[in-house]
Design a protein around this motif. Structure first.
Motif, mmCIF file in Angstrom:
data_model
loop_
_atom_site.group_PDB
_atom_site.id
_atom_site.type_symbol
_atom_site.label_atom_id
_atom_site.label_comp_id
_atom_site.label_asym_id
_atom_site.label_seq_id
_atom_site.Cartn_x
_atom_site.Cartn_y
_atom_site.Cartn_z
ATOM 1 N N GLU A 86 -9.145 2.892 -8.576
ATOM 2 C CA GLU A 86 -7.759 2.423 -8.449
ATOM 3 C C GLU A 86 -6.786 3.415 -9.074
ATOM 4 N N LEU A 89 -5.904 6.063 -6.685
ATOM 5 C CA LEU A 89 -4.903 5.611 -5.720
ATOM 6 C C LEU A 89 -3.503 5.635 -6.343
ATOM 7 N N ARG A 93 -0.282 8.135 -5.182
ATOM 8 C CA ARG A 93 1.038 7.575 -4.856
ATOM 9 C C ARG A 93 2.108 8.235 -5.714
ATOM 10 N N ARG A 103 5.081 -2.843 4.247
ATOM 11 C CA ARG A 103 3.954 -3.696 4.629
ATOM 12 C C ARG A 103 4.420 -4.761 5.609
ATOM 13 N N ARG A 131 8.020 -2.692 -0.569
ATOM 14 C CA ARG A 131 7.563 -2.762 -1.970
ATOM 15 C C ARG A 131 7.802 -1.424 -2.662
ATOM 16 N N TYR A 138 3.398 -1.212 -13.366
ATOM 17 C CA TYR A 138 2.258 -0.384 -12.991
ATOM 18 C C TYR A 138 2.244 0.947 -13.739
ATOM 19 N N ASP A 245 3.071 -6.338 -4.620
ATOM 20 C CA ASP A 245 1.610 -6.349 -4.512
ATOM 21 C C ASP A 245 1.137 -7.760 -4.185
HETATM 22 C C1 IPM Z 1 -2.659 -2.572 -3.124
HETATM 23 C C2 IPM Z 1 -3.824 -2.672 -4.084
HETATM 24 C C3 IPM Z 1 -3.616 -1.677 -5.209
HETATM 25 C C4 IPM Z 1 -2.322 -2.044 -5.904
HETATM 26 C C5 IPM Z 1 -4.776 -1.573 -6.199
HETATM 27 C C6 IPM Z 1 -6.078 -1.280 -5.508
HETATM 28 C C7 IPM Z 1 -4.509 -0.551 -7.276
HETATM 29 O O1 IPM Z 1 -3.948 -3.982 -4.537
HETATM 30 O O2 IPM Z 1 -2.459 -1.465 -2.559
HETATM 31 O O3 IPM Z 1 -1.970 -3.554 -2.931
HETATM 32 O O4 IPM Z 1 -2.317 -2.900 -6.798
HETATM 33 O O5 IPM Z 1 -1.297 -1.449 -5.580
#
Ligand code: IPM
Ligand code: MG
Length: 354
Positions: A86, A89, A93, A103, A131, A138, A245
């Motif tokens: 995670e 990811l 970003r 989304r 979003r 975060y 999220d």
């Molecule tokens: C999302 C996922 C991610 C987030 C996780 C996997 C870090 O839940 O892309 O919504 O919380 O952004």
């Protein structure tokens, strides 16, 4: 069009392979598409000891767009936080400055019965959730788990948004609202949290630049309720990272399956990372039963937002629609009377429909 392809973990490899088939099909039609693969998440940790290795960062930065599967797996849950998938990811970003996450929650009429909500509540549903993706609790500092003087542990995260961060996501949301039904609902918790009180103030100020857009504000708890009570009241929703999220997962279920929802994460210049809204689903990985449609629809979003190719975006969306009309269903959207297919068959069917 140079595309960095990051399959990631779990079902990521299977679903990205189907999206790659679609890109290959477009290439054989004459589109100049170049794909290069790299690791992200657990796969990157296994191969290179880092969930977002430099090789991947270099490729992602040198590409016009990134196609991502999903990251995460049980075997990584006990790693130090910085090494977890995670984290990879979140870092990609942040590194690519992908602050605007789009989304869409769109109900395909063919799937009206797949939703757990009554079909009259969801039929015709078409919501775009915008979003904010690189700020909020975060990323806010300080953060961590520390030990207090009395010996007890304390967990800390910090919710923060600067005015400029709110302004830039606001412009994206108002811009999208202008291209749709000119209705924007900004979601906050302004009755309790100062961060989002500022959010509400800034959105209200921005709205003066978009007199045609009807801006409303809604508290996040009420939004969660309204989304299942009367979701069609929403057109475009704009909110911060953590609320977005949660609400986007909720909204996805209105459409029947999170397996249907694509997403785009864009920077200031519409360079983007495209991924399904769902996760890596390790419980069904490797079984060829995952739904590849969210990933394929993410390719459509890529063509639309990064490559300005509305025609081919519509073509892909049309092909998805067609396979649904043909009655093909993966397990997550299956209902009696339909034809159950696996991930790979679904990919092939979309390519034929294309
Ligand atoms: C999302 C996922 C991610 C987030 C996780 C996997 C870090 O839940 O892309 O919504 O919380 O952004
Ligand atoms: Mg999520």
């Amino acid at each position: 069009m140079k595309i960095a392809v990051l399959p990631g973990d779990g079902i990521g490899t299977e679903i990205v392979a189907q999206a790659a088939k679609v890109l290959e099909a477009l290439r054989s039609d004459g589109m100049k598409i170049e794909m290069e693969y790299a690791h992200l998440g657990g796969a990157a940790y296994d191969a290179e000891g880092d969930p977002f290795p430099q090789s991947t960062e270099k490729l992602a930065k040198a590409s016009d767009a990134v196609l991502l599967g999903a990251v995460g797996g049980y075997q990584y849950d006990t790693l130090p936080r910085d090494m977890r998938p995670e984290r990879g990811l979140l870092r990609i970003r942040k590194e690519l400055n992908l602050f605007a996450n789009l989304r869409p929650a769109l109900l395909y009429p063919e799937l009206a019965n797949a939703s757990t909500l009554k079909s009259e509540v969801v039929s015709g549903l078409d919501i775009m959730i915008v979003r904010e993706l690189t700020g909020d609790v975060y990323f806010g500092q300080p953060r961590g788990i520390t030990t207090l003087p009395n010996g007890e542990r304390e967990g800390v995260n910090t919710m923060r948004y600067s005015e400029s961060e709110i302004i830039r996501i606001g412009h994206v949301a108002f811009g999208i609202a202008m291209k749709r039904n000119k209705k924007l609902c900004s979601v906050d918790k302004a009755n309790v949290l100062e961060t989002t009180e500022l959010w509400r103030m800034v959105m209200t100020e921005l709205s003066k630049e978009y007199p045609e857009v009807a801006l409303t504000h809604m508290l996040v708890d009420n939004t969660a309720m309204q989304l299942v009570r009367a979701p069609k009241q929403f057109d475009v929703v704009v909110t911060g990272n953590i609320f977005g999220d949660i609400l986007s997962d909720e909204a996805s279920m209105l459409t029947g399956s999170i397996g249907m929802l694509p997403s785009a994460s864009l920077d200031q210049n519409n360079k983007g990372l495209y991924e399904p809204s769902h996760g890596s689903a390790p419980d069904i990985a490797g079984k060829d039963i995952a739904n590849p449609l969210a990933t394929i629809l993410s390719v459509a979003m890529m063509l639309r937002y990064t490559f300005n190719d509305e025609a081919n975006a519509l073509r892909i969306e049309g092909a998805v629609r067609k396979v649904l009309q043909q009655g093909l269903r993966t397990a997550d959207i299956f209902e009696a009377g339909m034809q159950k297919v696996g991930c790979s068959k679904m990919g092939d069917a979309v390519v034929s429909a294309l």
